[in-house]
Design a protein around this motif. Structure first.
Motif, PDB file in Angstrom:
ATOM      1  N   GLY A  38       0.807  -1.217   0.000  1.00 60.13           N
ATOM      2  CA  GLY A  38       0.000   0.000   0.000  1.00 60.13           C
ATOM      3  C   GLY A  38       0.834   1.258   0.000  1.00 60.13           C
ATOM      4  N   TYR A  39       2.167   1.109   0.094  1.00 63.13           N
ATOM      5  CA  TYR A  39       3.090   2.248   0.096  1.00 63.13           C
ATOM      6  C   TYR A  39       4.098   2.079  -1.036  1.00 63.13           C
ATOM      7  CZ  TYR A  39       1.178   3.490   4.647  1.00 63.13           C
ATOM      8  OH  TYR A  39       0.328   3.856   5.657  1.00 63.13           O
ATOM      9  N   THR A  40       4.703   3.191  -1.435  1.00 58.20           N
ATOM     10  CA  THR A  40       5.678   3.151  -2.515  1.00 58.20           C
ATOM     11  C   THR A  40       6.788   4.155  -2.258  1.00 58.20           C
ATOM     12  OG1 THR A  40       5.943   3.277  -4.923  1.00 58.20           O
ATOM     13  CG2 THR A  40       4.491   4.896  -3.910  1.00 58.20           C
ATOM     14  N   VAL A  41       7.930   3.932  -2.887  1.00 56.67           N
ATOM     15  CA  VAL A  41       9.049   4.872  -2.805  1.00 56.67           C
ATOM     16  C   VAL A  41       8.781   6.021  -3.789  1.00 56.67           C
ATOM     17  CG1 VAL A  41      11.524   5.186  -3.172  1.00 56.67           C
ATOM     18  CG2 VAL A  41      10.662   3.047  -2.178  1.00 56.67           C
ATOM     19  N   LYS A  42       8.931   7.256  -3.329  1.00 56.68           N
ATOM     20  CA  LYS A  42       8.757   8.418  -4.212  1.00 56.68           C
ATOM     21  C   LYS A  42       9.893   8.466  -5.224  1.00 56.68           C
ATOM     22  CE  LYS A  42       6.388  11.573  -0.995  1.00 56.68           C
ATOM     23  NZ  LYS A  42       6.478  12.914  -0.356  1.00 56.68           N
ATOM     24  N   LYS A  43       9.520   8.426  -6.507  1.00 57.63           N
ATOM     25  CA  LYS A  43      10.532   8.373  -7.558  1.00 57.63           C
ATOM     26  C   LYS A  43      11.428   9.613  -7.530  1.00 57.63           C
ATOM     27  CE  LYS A  43       9.322   6.720 -11.526  1.00 57.63           C
ATOM     28  NZ  LYS A  43       8.729   6.555 -12.891  1.00 57.63           N
ATOM     29  N   GLU A  44      10.834  10.792  -7.347  1.00 53.21           N
ATOM     30  CA  GLU A  44      11.613  12.032  -7.378  1.00 53.21           C
ATOM     31  C   GLU A  44      12.587  12.138  -6.211  1.00 53.21           C
ATOM     32  OE1 GLU A  44       7.522  12.919  -5.546  1.00 53.21           O
ATOM     33  OE2 GLU A  44       8.356  11.771  -7.231  1.00 53.21           O
ATOM     34  N   SER A  45      12.322  11.412  -5.111  1.00 49.24           N
ATOM     35  CA  SER A  45      13.199  11.485  -3.941  1.00 49.24           C
ATOM     36  C   SER A  45      14.500  10.722  -4.147  1.00 49.24           C
ATOM     37  CB  SER A  45      12.474  10.953  -2.703  1.00 49.24           C
ATOM     38  OG  SER A  45      12.328   9.548  -2.749  1.00 49.24           O
ATOM     39  N   LEU A  46      14.569   9.869  -5.177  1.00 45.23           N
ATOM     40  CA  LEU A  46      15.796   9.105  -5.442  1.00 45.23           C
ATOM     41  C   LEU A  46      16.914  10.002  -5.960  1.00 45.23           C
ATOM     42  CD1 LEU A  46      14.290   5.970  -7.234  1.00 45.23           C
ATOM     43  CD2 LEU A  46      15.080   6.128  -4.861  1.00 45.23           C
ATOM     44  N   ALA A  47      16.555  11.172  -6.492  1.00 49.59           N
ATOM     45  CA  ALA A  47      17.551  12.065  -7.098  1.00 49.59           C
ATOM     46  C   ALA A  47      18.600  12.545  -6.101  1.00 49.59           C
ATOM     47  CB  ALA A  47      16.844  13.258  -7.730  1.00 49.59           C
ATOM     48  N   ASN A  48      18.244  12.636  -4.855  1.00 47.50           N
ATOM     49  CA  ASN A  48      19.167  13.163  -3.835  1.00 47.50           C
ATOM     50  C   ASN A  48      19.840  12.054  -3.031  1.00 47.50           C
ATOM     51  OD1 ASN A  48      18.393  15.867  -4.495  1.00 47.50           O
ATOM     52  ND2 ASN A  48      16.535  15.584  -3.263  1.00 47.50           N
ATOM     53  N   THR A  49      19.869  10.840  -3.602  1.00 47.86           N
ATOM     54  CA  THR A  49      20.457   9.704  -2.895  1.00 47.86           C
ATOM     55  C   THR A  49      21.508   9.022  -3.771  1.00 47.86           C
ATOM     56  OG1 THR A  49      18.927   8.024  -3.757  1.00 47.86           O
ATOM     57  CG2 THR A  49      18.174   9.324  -1.867  1.00 47.86           C
ATOM     58  N   ASP A  50      22.123   7.989  -3.209  1.00 51.72           N
ATOM     59  CA  ASP A  50      23.061   7.161  -3.968  1.00 51.72           C
ATOM     60  C   ASP A  50      22.363   5.930  -4.533  1.00 51.72           C
ATOM     61  OD1 ASP A  50      25.317   8.775  -3.576  1.00 51.72           O
ATOM     62  OD2 ASP A  50      25.668   7.897  -1.592  1.00 51.72           O
ATOM     63  N   LEU A  51      21.049   6.032  -4.724  1.00 47.67           N
ATOM     64  CA  LEU A  51      20.263   4.935  -5.257  1.00 47.67           C
ATOM     65  C   LEU A  51      19.950   5.159  -6.728  1.00 47.67           C
ATOM     66  CD1 LEU A  51      17.718   4.487  -2.322  1.00 47.67           C
ATOM     67  CD2 LEU A  51      19.698   3.036  -2.811  1.00 47.67           C
ATOM     68  N   GLU A  52      19.908   4.066  -7.472  1.00 43.30           N
ATOM     69  CA  GLU A  52      19.566   4.123  -8.894  1.00 43.30           C
ATOM     70  C   GLU A  52      18.247   3.401  -9.125  1.00 43.30           C
ATOM     71  OE1 GLU A  52      21.518   2.850 -13.216  1.00 43.30           O
ATOM     72  OE2 GLU A  52      22.124   1.803 -11.381  1.00 43.30           O
ATOM     73  N   LEU A  53      17.358   4.005  -9.892  1.00 47.61           N
ATOM     74  CA  LEU A  53      16.100   3.366 -10.262  1.00 47.61           C
ATOM     75  C   LEU A  53      16.389   2.261 -11.272  1.00 47.61           C
ATOM     76  CD1 LEU A  53      12.944   3.363 -10.206  1.00 47.61           C
ATOM     77  CD2 LEU A  53      13.044   4.949 -12.142  1.00 47.61           C
ATOM     78  N   THR A  54      15.945   1.041 -10.985  1.00 54.43           N
ATOM     79  CA  THR A  54      16.218  -0.086 -11.881  1.00 54.43           C
ATOM     80  C   THR A  54      14.969  -0.667 -12.521  1.00 54.43           C
ATOM     81  OG1 THR A  54      16.103  -1.652 -10.022  1.00 54.43           O
ATOM     82  CG2 THR A  54      18.283  -0.758 -10.592  1.00 54.43           C
ATOM     83  N   GLN A  55      13.805  -0.524 -11.856  1.00 54.68           N
ATOM     84  CA  GLN A  55      12.574  -1.104 -12.389  1.00 54.68           C
ATOM     85  C   GLN A  55      11.390  -0.203 -12.066  1.00 54.68           C
ATOM     86  OE1 GLN A  55      12.047  -5.294 -11.468  1.00 54.68           O
ATOM     87  NE2 GLN A  55      14.248  -5.643 -11.359  1.00 54.68           N
ATOM     88  N   THR A  56      10.416  -0.166 -12.984  1.00 56.86           N
ATOM     89  CA  THR A  56       9.210   0.638 -12.769  1.00 56.86           C
ATOM     90  C   THR A  56       7.967  -0.170 -13.106  1.00 56.86           C
ATOM     91  OG1 THR A  56       9.270   1.534 -15.022  1.00 56.86           O
ATOM     92  CG2 THR A  56      10.384   2.805 -13.312  1.00 56.86           C
ATOM     93  N   ALA A  57       6.840   0.209 -12.508  1.00 55.33           N
ATOM     94  CA  ALA A  57       5.555  -0.431 -12.798  1.00 55.33           C
ATOM     95  C   ALA A  57       4.991   0.148 -14.085  1.00 55.33           C
ATOM     96  CB  ALA A  57       4.585  -0.194 -11.643  1.00 55.33           C
TER      97      ALA A  57
END
Length: 371
Positions: free
Chosen positions: A291-310
């Motif tokens: 029921g919760y999700t990670v905010k896509k725009e919040s990844l920009a300020n981290t050392d995380l890379e988006l790898t998969q999307t719905a």
């Protein structure tokens, strides 16, 4: 059959026939789009505190068997179906859904227009609901729902109380139980891993003293921000071991790395959700329950890379750390129920462990030469 009512907090009333337990119960009303897998859904700890609506019109036709449980004690609050099969037909069946729910004190209601209920949830989002007798006054039920506040300790309620070991000769894995499905444990033991399952509140120091080669962050119920001790734990181990997160574990990894999470309107629950792998340029069908999700725009300020999307709504389905050997997915690669398109992620986890061990040996060798 005894008549019962489902009353939503917006005043909508559905009347149906009771099965399972006859107790009154409240919870967050959600829907699952899976055509099969109701036994796994009933026993998935991630449904703790929720009343689940099955969108498939006939439930219970293959009964309940001893092999498909995802936990010992189910945490679902209630089940809503269009039609319940009273006489299941399957060679593995040992009891009916009614008998199983009655034995576990879980109420159900059938004969409900689940298409209408699902459309209400899709249009207005998940909402609180109450299952009561047909005679129960609606105005009293609405007042009761108004004063009912969702509990924030779901993870505590479903996590193991004490650590335990599932022995193996392979990689040493510490599995943090936030509400673990047995399917995750099965996939690790299938690969001969030596698994130590620990409670959700274990500290980074306690985990690192076990000398794990990898750490698994499991699924679980509720809001990830309600588990701050887990977020701090992940911060303490992320640069010291290999990490794989699933569902709630995925959200907790994101929060520990500085990203943000938010509640979805009606969530993703089913075994038919398409996800695109941005690295491999492939699409997979996945089993989901969150029921919760990670905010896509919040990844920009981290050392995380988006790898998969719905593919249905563009939400975050996978991330990986750019420096440390840590990755996670929002869906369930162990399926149970659902497709096993992404089952290879468990193999990827073990490969990451081996790669990290090689790097560690090389670094120690360089340090030895300098000395």
């Amino acid at each position: 059959m005894t008549k019962r009512k489902l009353i939503l907090e917006d005043g909508t009333v559905f009347t149906g026939e009771a099965f399972g337990s006859m107790k009154e119960v409240s919870g967050e009303v959600v829907f699952n789009t899976g055509m099969t897998g109701y036994q796994e859904i009933l026993t998935d700890p991630s449904y703790c505190g929720q009343i689940v609506t099955m969108t498939y019109p006939l439930i219970g036709n293959y009964g309940i068997n001893r092999d498909d449980f995802e936990t010992i004690t189910p945490s679902i609050h209630a089940l809503i179906v269009k039609e319940l099969c009273d006489f299941p037909s399957n060679y593995r069946s040992e009891e009916s859904v009614h008998d199983f729910l009655e034995a576990n004190d879980i109420p159900g209601i059938s004969g409900v227009d689940t298409r209408k209920l699902t459309r209400i949830i899709r249009n207005h989002g998940t909402m609180k609901g109450l299952i009561v007798s047909e005679e129960y006054p609606t105005d009293k039920a609405l007042e009761r729902l108004k004063n009912t506040h969702q509990k924030r300790d779901q993870v505590k309620r479903v996590s193991t109380v004490k650590p335990y070991v599932v022995p193996g000769r392979g990689k040493r894995i510490v599995l943090i139980d936030f509400g673990m499905k047995h399917g995750i444990l099965r996939e690790l033991t299938k690969r001969n891993c030596h698994v130590t399952v620990v409670p959700y509140h274990y500290s980074a120091e306690q985990i690192l003293r076990m000398k794990p080669e990898g750490v698994m962050l499991t699924n679980g119920p509720g809001d990830p921000q309600d588990v701050p001790e887990a977020i701090e734990m992940i911060k303490g181990i992320i640069d010291k071991t290999t990490i794989f997160g699933i569902c709630l574990g995925h959200q907790l990894l994101a929060l520990a790395c500085g990203a943000e999470t938010e509640k979805l309107s009606f969530g993703h629950r089913g075994s038919n959700h398409p996800v695109k792998d941005l690295i491999k340029n492939k699409t997979y069908m996945t089993s989901q329950n969150h029921g919760y999700t990670v905010k896509k725009e919040s990844l920009a300020n981290t050392d995380l890379e988006l790898t998969q999307t719905a593919l249905n709504d563009g939400t975050v389905e996978g991330i990986r750390h750019l420096t440390y050997p840590a990755f996670s997915v929002q869906y369930h690669p162990e399926s149970s129920p659902g497709p096993d398109d992404t089952n290879q992620l468990f193999d990827q986890f073990l490969l990451n462990i081996e790669a990290h061990q090689v790097i560690d040996k090389e670094e120690k060798s360089c340090q030895s030469v300098k000395i």
